[in-house]
Scaffold this motif. Structure first.
Motif, mmCIF file in Angstrom:
data_model
loop_
_atom_site.group_PDB
_atom_site.id
_atom_site.type_symbol
_atom_site.label_atom_id
_atom_site.label_comp_id
_atom_site.label_asym_id
_atom_site.label_seq_id
_atom_site.Cartn_x
_atom_site.Cartn_y
_atom_site.Cartn_z
ATOM 1 N N LEU A 44 -3.092 5.902 13.496
ATOM 2 C CA LEU A 44 -2.846 6.643 14.744
ATOM 3 C C LEU A 44 -2.329 5.697 15.831
ATOM 4 O O LEU A 44 -1.348 6.003 16.517
ATOM 5 N N PHE A 93 -2.039 13.903 8.648
ATOM 6 C CA PHE A 93 -2.154 12.671 9.444
ATOM 7 C C PHE A 93 -1.167 12.700 10.608
ATOM 8 O O PHE A 93 -1.537 12.474 11.771
ATOM 9 N N TYR A 94 0.091 13.034 10.310
ATOM 10 C CA TYR A 94 1.095 13.030 11.384
ATOM 11 C C TYR A 94 0.863 14.164 12.387
ATOM 12 O O TYR A 94 1.167 14.017 13.571
ATOM 13 N N GLN A 104 -8.420 1.603 6.334
ATOM 14 C CA GLN A 104 -7.982 2.982 6.579
ATOM 15 C C GLN A 104 -9.136 3.825 7.125
ATOM 16 O O GLN A 104 -10.306 3.525 6.875
ATOM 17 N N GLY A 105 -8.789 4.865 7.884
ATOM 18 C CA GLY A 105 -9.807 5.759 8.432
ATOM 19 C C GLY A 105 -10.421 5.258 9.726
ATOM 20 O O GLY A 105 -11.409 5.815 10.207
ATOM 21 N N LYS A 106 -9.843 4.200 10.320
ATOM 22 C CA LYS A 106 -10.387 3.640 11.573
ATOM 23 C C LYS A 106 -9.424 3.853 12.740
ATOM 24 O O LYS A 106 -9.434 3.090 13.696
ATOM 25 N N LYS A 107 -8.530 4.808 12.585
ATOM 26 C CA LYS A 107 -7.553 5.153 13.637
ATOM 27 C C LYS A 107 -6.441 4.112 13.827
ATOM 28 O O LYS A 107 -5.725 4.152 14.831
ATOM 29 N N LEU A 108 -6.298 3.190 12.892
ATOM 30 C CA LEU A 108 -5.225 2.189 13.042
ATOM 31 C C LEU A 108 -3.863 2.836 12.825
ATOM 32 O O LEU A 108 -2.897 2.525 13.535
ATOM 33 N N VAL A 151 0.844 -1.197 0.000
ATOM 34 C CA VAL A 151 0.000 0.000 0.000
ATOM 35 C C VAL A 151 0.883 1.252 0.000
ATOM 36 O O VAL A 151 0.509 2.304 -0.505
ATOM 37 N N LYS A 185 -2.082 15.062 13.295
ATOM 38 C CA LYS A 185 -3.118 14.480 14.175
ATOM 39 C C LYS A 185 -2.496 13.522 15.191
ATOM 40 O O LYS A 185 -3.050 13.295 16.266
ATOM 41 N N LEU A 224 10.424 11.267 11.465
ATOM 42 C CA LEU A 224 10.009 10.480 10.292
ATOM 43 C C LEU A 224 9.977 11.378 9.067
ATOM 44 O O LEU A 224 9.917 12.605 9.183
ATOM 45 N N ILE A 240 5.100 2.912 7.546
ATOM 46 C CA ILE A 240 3.747 2.869 8.114
ATOM 47 C C ILE A 240 2.769 2.562 6.980
ATOM 48 O O ILE A 240 2.764 3.245 5.958
ATOM 49 N N ALA A 241 1.949 1.570 7.159
ATOM 50 C CA ALA A 241 0.935 1.264 6.139
ATOM 51 C C ALA A 241 -0.255 0.560 6.783
ATOM 52 O O ALA A 241 -0.100 -0.280 7.661
ATOM 53 N N VAL A 242 -1.443 0.940 6.299
ATOM 54 C CA VAL A 242 -2.701 0.332 6.749
ATOM 55 C C VAL A 242 -3.424 -0.176 5.510
ATOM 56 O O VAL A 242 -3.513 0.543 4.497
ATOM 57 N N ALA A 293 1.117 15.127 1.462
ATOM 58 C CA ALA A 293 -0.262 14.654 1.645
ATOM 59 C C ALA A 293 -0.475 14.011 3.017
ATOM 60 O O ALA A 293 -1.596 14.005 3.537
#
Ligand code: ACO
Length: 175
Positions: free
Chosen positions: A129, A158-159, A123-127, A52, A161, A149, A116-118, A154
């Protein structure tokens, strides 16, 4: 038949599971589990999740295990973690913090968050984070004076947050 979920005790882990932040464990949905990378995770889709993020070439299981063992033989340095979906025993999120020892700052250490990859479906479920929180916990408990990091523009929100701030620039020279 779906493979059955393997508990931490049944696995050969790259580092002790006690280093995973207890609060992060609690905050994960009950159908997910966070733990260190295990020697059998080649079969749980770790490379699929990494794809991903970037181009991933499957090295084959024995080369993958050799890399796992090389990381494990450098104690207190590599901390790759995974989030596993218990129902399928498949990996849905990955990340790593690498601890760099220094001669400055009183022989200080720096934690480098990497890879880091989900899984797209998760995605979007706080994993993401939770992965960053778990890696930051490991870095800070290793005595690192900072955790850093690199990321794309883009991913900056996220980071942010996750409590990180933009600082300086990244330079790269590809071979
Ligand atoms: N832009 C703006 N906000 C974002 C973004 C984004 N690109 N991604 C996540 N967020 C926000 C979320 O909306 C959420 O906000 P909220 O708390 O207000 O609801 C917060 O950040 C936490 O988001 P998560 O749900 O934890 O994010 P997710 O689990 O989707 O993981 C990740 C984020 C890791 C970037 C994921 O989208 C992914 O795997 N992307 C592809 C691979 C990638 O780019 N990895 C990072 C490379 S950088 C590195 O490895 C150091």
């Amino acid at each position: 038949m779906a493979p059955s979920f393997a508990s931490d005790d049944a696995l050969e882990l790259l580092f002790p599971a006690e280093l995973i932040c207890p609060d992060v464990r609690q905050q994960l949905p009950a159908d997910l589990h966070i733990r260190p990378l295990a020697s059998s995770d080649y079969h749980r889709g770790q490379l699929d999740v990494l794809s991903v993020l970037t181009v991933v070439t499957d090295p084959g299981e024995s080369a993958w295990v050799a890399q796992f063992n090389a990381m494990r033989s450098a104690p207190k340095t590599y901390y790759p973690i995974v989030i596993v979906d218990k129902a399928s025993d498949r990996i849905v999120g990955v990340g790593c913090v690498f601890i760099e020892r220094k001669f400055l700052r009183g022989l200080g250490s720096v934690g480098h968050i990497e890879d880091i990859a989900v899984d797209k479906n998760q995605q979007g479920k706080k994993l993401g984070l939770r992965i960053i929180q778990a890696l930051t916990y490991i870095s800070e408990n290793s005595g690192c004076y900072k955790t850093i990091l690199n990321c794309s523009d883009a991913n900056i929100p996220f980071y942010q947050k996750c409590g990180y701030q933009k600082k300086e620039n990244e330079m790269a020279k590809y071979a």
